[in-house]
Design a protein around this motif. Structure first.
Motif, short mmCIF file in Angstrom:
data_model
loop_
_atom_site.label_atom_id
_atom_site.label_comp_id
_atom_site.label_asym_id
_atom_site.label_seq_id
_atom_site.Cartn_x
_atom_site.Cartn_y
_atom_site.Cartn_z
N GLN A 290 0.97 -1.17 0.05
CA GLN A 290 -0.04 0.05 -0.07
C GLN A 290 0.82 1.16 -0.02
N GLN A 295 4.60 8.15 -1.99
CA GLN A 295 5.47 7.21 -2.79
C GLN A 295 4.82 7.18 -4.07
N GLY A 319 14.54 6.61 5.44
CA GLY A 319 13.29 6.20 6.08
C GLY A 319 12.13 6.64 5.31
N LYS A 322 12.25 4.35 0.26
CA LYS A 322 12.70 4.19 -1.09
C LYS A 322 12.94 2.62 -1.69
N THR A 323 13.11 2.13 -0.79
CA THR A 323 13.31 0.20 -1.16
C THR A 323 11.76 -0.04 -1.74
N ARG A 356 14.07 -8.50 2.24
CA ARG A 356 12.67 -7.62 1.89
C ARG A 356 12.35 -7.74 0.39
N ASP A 650 17.96 -0.69 8.28
CA ASP A 650 16.57 -0.17 8.69
C ASP A 650 16.23 -1.05 9.95
N ARG A 690 13.07 5.39 13.36
CA ARG A 690 12.52 5.15 11.89
C ARG A 690 11.06 4.54 11.78
N LYS A 691 10.74 4.17 12.98
CA LYS A 691 9.17 3.63 13.12
C LYS A 691 8.52 4.66 13.94
P1 ADP Z 1 14.82 4.30 2.99
O1 ADP Z 1 15.41 3.28 1.99
O2 ADP Z 1 14.17 5.42 2.17
O3 ADP Z 1 15.64 4.82 3.99
P2 ADP Z 1 13.03 2.24 3.85
O4 ADP Z 1 12.67 1.77 2.45
O5 ADP Z 1 13.88 1.56 4.17
O6 ADP Z 1 13.48 3.76 3.72
O7 ADP Z 1 11.77 2.49 4.44
C1 ADP Z 1 11.61 2.86 5.74
C2 ADP Z 1 10.57 1.83 6.58
O8 ADP Z 1 9.18 2.22 6.27
C3 ADP Z 1 10.76 0.55 6.18
O9 ADP Z 1 10.83 -0.34 7.52
C4 ADP Z 1 9.72 0.03 5.22
O10 ADP Z 1 9.43 -1.29 5.27
C5 ADP Z 1 8.64 1.00 5.68
N1 ADP Z 1 7.96 1.19 4.56
C6 ADP Z 1 8.08 2.01 3.44
N2 ADP Z 1 7.15 2.12 2.43
C7 ADP Z 1 6.04 1.29 3.06
C8 ADP Z 1 4.73 0.90 2.49
N3 ADP Z 1 4.39 1.51 1.29
N4 ADP Z 1 4.02 0.19 3.31
C9 ADP Z 1 4.53 -0.40 4.35
N5 ADP Z 1 5.76 -0.12 4.96
C10 ADP Z 1 6.55 0.90 4.06
#
Ligand code: ADP
Ligand code: ZN
Ligand code: ZN
Length: 832
Positions: A290, A295, A319, A322-323, A356, A650, A690-691
């Motif tokens: 979602q 995003q 956070g 991006k992934t 992931r 993360d 981050r959370k």
């Molecule tokens: P970045 O690489 O930008 O630092 P991450 O991709 O690690 O950030 O995302 C940060 C956190 O948010 C991770 O724990 C990721 O699983 C969560 N997250 C990011 N987008 C979503 C999403 N659309 N739904 C659920 N969790 C998300």
């Protein structure tokens, strides 16, 4: 007619010598010689190598007598044309030898030479029925000795004919190439035990058998073995049990199994499992993400950019998710049947990201980095190549560190370069000194693939390209979900000292925040850019510090192993009892590294579970994974580390991040120090909060008003970028010019001095460019070699290829001068 045609091949040999080498194809090999296959050739008086065929032509070389190739090893190319083009580009752009590129690109097991050591494969079961007489001779030679040099086998058989046989034996897993530096690998074959068919079909027969066995003392052990087997199979008599599980019960003996197999009660069967662990629990599979509004916008925007441009930069704060955005584009590419390369700067990161990715793409994801042993590398290579039969894994997504750009991709559609700003993408030593991001951009171009660069702190170079519309740019300035960026507190260590608030190297502010976090059962990350215990041992009377015997550096004190170690050449000595200069016994440790912090905190926070992650604690292949896994699962409260802890990790419950000494980051004498210290501090800060729990970052400094600290505190990337580009423009640094660093090395100080200034003058004359130096680098002698650097700045408008050719030719002229023949020259394009 064509029978009389003489054909030649250009061969790349894994040697640090310029160019390729011409050989002649004997008539009987004309059909077999093909670009990308390996040919066996003699080089020099006695050495035999397997080289890669780069080219086939009919131009008779004039200068020298050409030898024949001795054989062709492969039935099909092991390197494809695109790869060879890519190797050529790297060798031209980075001014290095094709042989160096081949060395870096191919796993050792694919580079056979007469010097290669081989031995019996540990999983080989001794079954020789499939082997022909020649193969038998080799297998025999290997089983008599531990390691055998291929040239020694050549003495047993006709030397040039050995390589193809060896290649076959490697493929059959009868022998292996010894790589002295790699780990032992996991077993490849699992043995299973099951009941013989008649007992599987009839419980009655089985019961009868058990009764019979239990009647006699002699067969009692066999009965126990069977009972144990049935217990493990939960009474399901059709089940197979892994052999080794049976022996977990100490009363069970191997000899009973043997007897029961002989009596045809039990059977053994084997299953080949891939050494590459791409297992994924189906319960982990995630179907749908979602996406947040932010995003979704990013995805639309990048999609749009990539229709017009080949590269897009995703500048998203730590956070920001991006992934998940990358996952969308990966999905899209593999649906089109394209391959995807996902680059990460650090092996430590792969273990988190791979989980992931596998939760979406399952076993389509392969991992590749330098910690894999040679066998695993070859397997991944084959799995990417995707055409050999019997391959257990077929990967369409490769997650890897910088060397994965060399895998045999044939159909790349997308390259993701995460943490694109990271210095670890650049290989320092040995040659090829390539930058994996920049090389990957070229690789993408060759495949017509798209590239997404991602970072929370983009490199000045990439952001500059994006600002000038060369790349697409999308900015994500908010964290995903409810998370907010952490609060950054800069602590003035001078003031702390004045008020006597410091405990050793730790301010009261940091100590208070650590204590509170531990109280709340939250986690802490502490960053120090230096491993070891202290930086040095110093005499209190005469201030002598102990230098490395071969490098101009002070040796680093490692307390646990009680040694002084040179971080440049690896040399180590025991701690002296007294000062070698004045004889004083008052030696004390000065400065401090990660190991010291670990031992300090064990005293201050005796209850806390502390782990250190640095070069010294992550030598073995899975140690990163273990540390990260333990920290994720909250088996650890405080993680202390070098730059390894700063990157993309993360974690959910890190609330405090401490940067123990910011000053040694900022004061580094390099034009990138400003940018890099900003990136490092912003990245390590990004691990906090981050959370759901908010994060705090404590930066300790003796110079708290330094502008970089302020920029990090206020999260002012754009301001950092503006200041840096102004400065680099003014003083001519990248991205406004290109730099090439030429280093001259020699054991003799005088020779280096003279040689370097001669070379500098020659280059100025031939290129008509002003060069900087020669100057001694920060560390003027490494491994007994004195070093002097010459920096050449190439204006962007100049013709790169031409200038590089001129520089190469000048260096060749220089190397021909009698006095300087023993100098070693290294070239570093876009040095870091
Ligand atoms: P970045 O690489 O930008 O630092 P991450 O991709 O690690 O950030 O995302 C940060 C956190 O948010 C991770 O724990 C990721 O699983 C969560 N997250 C990011 N987008 C979503 C999403 N659309 N739904 C659920 N969790 C998300
Ligand atoms: Zn002394
Ligand atoms: Zn040294």
């Amino acid at each position: 007619m064509s029978n009389y045609l003489t054909l030649f091949v250009e061969i790349i040999l894994p040697l640090p010598i310029r160019g390729s080498f011409t050989y002649r194809i004997p008539q009987d090999l004309i059909g077999k010689a093909e670009i990308g296959r390996r040919a066996v050739v003699q080089f020099g008086k006695s050495k035999i190598y397997s080289g890669i065929i780069l080219n086939i032509h009919d131009k008779i070389p004039e200068k020298y007598e050409v030898k024949y190739i001795l054989d062709v090893i492969d039935d099909e190319p092991i390197v494809n044309i695109k790869q060879l083009e890519f190797w050529k580009w790297i060798s031209e752009y980075y001014m290095c030898n094709l042989g160096d590129v081949m060395q870096a690109a191919l796993p050792s097991a694919m580079k056979l030479s007469s010097e290669t050591l081989i031995s019996i494969h540990p999983d080989f079961d001794g079954d020789i029925t499939d082997l022909n007489p020649k193969e038998l001779i080799i297998a025999n030679a290997c089983s008599d000795n531990e390691n055998v040099k291929i040239s020694d086998i050549g003495k047993l058989l006709e030397v040039q004919k050995v390589m193809p046989i060896i290649k076959n034996l490697i493929q059959k897993k009868v022998i292996q190439v010894i790589e002295l530096l790699t780990d032992n690998y996991k077993p490849k074959i699992i043995k299973y035990i099951r009941l013989a068919q008649q007992y599987q079909n009839s419980e009655f027969l089985l019961k009868e058998l058990l009764d019979k066995l239990s009647n006699s003392q002699r067969t009692y052990k066999q009965m126990m073995f069977l009972m144990n087997f049935l217990r493990l199979s939960n009474g399901n008599i059709n089940e197979s049990i892994e052999e080794k599980l049976l022996y977990e019960n100490p009363e069970i003996s191997k000899s009973s199994l043997k007897t029961l197999i002989e009596k045809e009660v039990l059977e053994m069967h084997e299953q080949v499992v891939s050494r590459l662990d791409s297992s994924v629990l189906s319960s982990m599979l995630v179907e749908n993400i979602q996406y947040s509004e932010a995003q979704k916008n990013a995805i639309n925007d990048i999609d749009h950019h990539l229709t017009e441009k080949s590269t897009s930069l995703l500048f998203g704060v730590t956070g920001s998710g991006k992934t998940e955005i990358y996952i969308h584009f990966i999905q899209k590419a593999i649906q089109k049947g394209e391959q995807v390369l996902f680059l990460l700067p650090e092996i430590a990161l792969t273990s988190q990201i791979v989980n992931r990715l596998r939760s979406f793409f399952g076993s389509k994801v392969g991992v590749y980095h330098s910690k894999f042993n040679e066998f695993e590398k070859v397997e991944i290579w084959n799995a990417v190549q995707n055409k050999k039969k019997g391959i257990l894994n077929q990967y369409s997504i490769i997650l890897g560190a910088r060397s994965s750009i060399f895998l045999p991709f044939s159909n790349l559609g997308l390259i993701i370069i995460d943490e694109e700003h990271d210095v670890s993408y650049k290989q320092f030593d040995p040659s090829p000194r390539y930058h994996a991001r920049d090389s990957a951009l070229l690789l993408a171009q060759m495949h017509g693939a798209k590239t997404i660069l991602g970072s929370a702190t983009p490199s000045v170079e990439s952001y500059y390209q994006a600002k000038h519309n060369k790349y697409g740019l999308h900015v994500l300035s908010e964290r995903f979900g409810n998370a907010v960026l952490p609060e950054v507190i800069v602590v003035d260590l001078k003031e702390q000292q004045r008020n006597k608030l410091m405990k050793s190297h730790y301010s009261s502010v940091l100590m208070k925040h650590i204590a509170e976090a531990l109280e709340r059962k939250e986690q802490v990350i502490l960053f120090q850019n230096r491993r070891g215990f202290s930086s040095r041992i110093e005499c209190e009377d005469c201030h002598y510090t102990i230098p490395c015997k071969s490098c101009d550096v002070t040796m680093t004190y490692h307390k646990k192993s009680s040694i002084l170690k040179c971080h440049y050449c690896g040399y180590s000595v025991e701690i002296p009892k007294q000062c070698p200069v004045c004889g004083s016994i008052k030696l004390s440790s000065k400065g401090f590294g990660t190991e010291k912090i670990e031992s300090d905190l064990e005293i201050y926070f005796p209850e806390a579970r502390i782990v250190r992650m640095d070069y010294d604690t992550t030598r073995s292949k899975n140690s990163y994974q273990q540390i990260i896994h333990d920290f994720e699962n909250h088996k650890v409260d405080i993680l202390i580390g070098t730059q390894m802890v700063t990157k993309g990790l993360d974690f959910d419950s890190v609330s405090v991040v401490g940067i123990i000494s910011a000053d040694n980051l900022i004061n580094f004498p390099d034009f990138r120090a400003f940018e890099r210290s900003y990136q490092l501090m912003a990245q390590v800060s990004g691990r906090a909060g981050r959370k759901d729990i908010p994060g705090k970052v404590i930066i300790q400094s003796y110079n708290p008003s330094h502008i970089v600290l302020n920029l990090v505190k206020e999260n002012l990337y754009d301001e950092m970028f503006r200041l840096q580009t102004d400065e680099r423009n003014k003083f001519s640094y990248p991205p406004f010019v290109r730099m090439i660093k030429i280093s001259v090395k020699h054991v003799d100080f005088q020779v280096v001095n003279k040689a370097a200034s001669t070379l500098a003058k020659m280059i100025e004359k031939s290129t008509l460019l002003k060069v900087i130096g020669p100057e001694f680098p920060l560390i003027g002698r490494i491994k007994n070699m004195y070093i002097k650097d010459i920096i050449i700045k190439l204006p962007k408008s100049q013709r790169q290829v031409l200038l590089k050719n001129i520089i190469n030719a000048t260096i060749e002229q220089f190397e021909a001068i009698q006095d300087y023949k023993s100098c070693r020259i290294s070239k570093d394009v876009d040095p870091y």
